[in-house]
Design a protein around this motif. Sequence first.
Motif: not given
Length: 391
Positions: A118, A121-122, A357, A361
Motif C-alpha cells: 500500500s 489499488y483497493p 488505497f 493513502g
Amino acid sequence: MNCDFDQIIDRNKTSCVKWDFNQRIFGREDILPLWVADMDFQAPQAVVEALVNRAQHGIYGYSNSMDGYYEALIDWMKNRHDWLIEREWITFSPGIVPALNELVRSLTKAGDKIILQSPVYPPFFQAIKNHGREVVNNQLRLENGRYTMDFTDLEEKFASGVKMMILCSPHNPVGRVWDRDELDRLGQLCLAYDVLVISDEIHGDLIFEGYRHIPFASLSSDLAQQSIVCTAPSKTFNLAGLQTSNLIIPNPKYRQAFLASLDLTGIHNPNVFGITALEVAYQQGAEWLNQLMHYLEGNVEFLMSFLARELPQIGLIKPEGTYLVWLDFRSLGLEPKDLHKFLVHKAGVGLNAGYLFGPGGEGFARLNLGCSRAVLEEGLRRIKTAVQELA
C-alpha cells in the motif's frame, strides 16, 4: 495519422460509469469526474472500424480466440517488452479483478498470508479478504517525492510464512515503474522464501519517456515458474468495457489450477468484440499509443506547472507510468474522509479518495489525467477555487 486527443467527446447517456453515475457514486450530479481508470479518448480508429465491421456481420454467437488473437498478443509482448511468451501460457479472463479473485481462491488456502504494497489499488485488499486469506502489508516508503519498496520489512514478512504476493507493476496509484534492480531483488526474495508472485501489469504499456516496463516473469526462467503476469489491452487502448484480459502463466501447475477454478464459475471464452478489438489493437495500435503517451506527458507537464504556479499547497508524485497521478493534499490539514467531502462538495470534482488505497493513502487523492487538457484544466481550477475558500 494524427490523433486529436484535445477533442472533447460527450460520454453522457452511454451507460458510462465515469460520467453517467455521478449521483449514485458522489451524491451530486454536477461533479467533474476525474477518477475511474478509463480515458475519455476514442480507441484507435483501426479498432473502431474493425468493431463496426464485425457488428455489421449481424451474428453474435458463441466465440473463441483463433490464431490471430494469440499471435497478436505474442508479437506485442516481443516487440513492446522484449519478452518471448508461448501460446500455451496464455489464459483468458474477463478482467484482472475477477482473475485476482480466482488466483487467490485456487492457489492459496484459507488463512494463508498474502502480501501487497500500500497505498495500492483497493480491489487487491478485497480479493484477499473475500476468500478468508490474511492481508500482510509491506507499505511503500515515500522519500524525496518518490516511492520505493521497503525490502527489510518485506523480507521479515516473507519469513513469517507468506504464500503469495500481489505486485502492482507499474504501480497504481503512485506511478512507479519498477526498475530491473528492484525487480531482481524482489525476485530473489520470492525464490528464497517460495512466494508466488501475481504481477498486475495492466498499465505496463503506459510508460513515460526515460523508463521501461519489465515483465516480472521475464527476469529469469526460475521466476517465470514462480509468477503469473496479468495483462490486458483495456487500459492501453481504452477498451475496458469489452472485458477481455489475459493471464500469462508459464507454470503448468498454476495454469491448470487457475483454469479449473474458472471452470467452476462457468467462465470460458471472451466475447466476440473483445477478441476483435484485442487482435487489431495489438496489431495496429502502436502509433496511436505513441501519440497517446506524448499527449499524456503534456498533461503531466501542464499539471505540474499549474500546481507550482496556482496551487503550491498541493503536492504531486510525478508518475513514471500510467495516466493516474497521486496528489498530496496533506498540507490542507483535513481528515481523510473530510478531504474527500471537500473535493466533492466544495471543489465539485470526483477523485479517488486516498485512504481507500490503504495505509499511506491518507491525505492523498488519485486523479485520472486521461482526458483532454481543457477538462483537466477545469478540474484544477475548481480545486484552486475551493482551496482559496479554505483560507
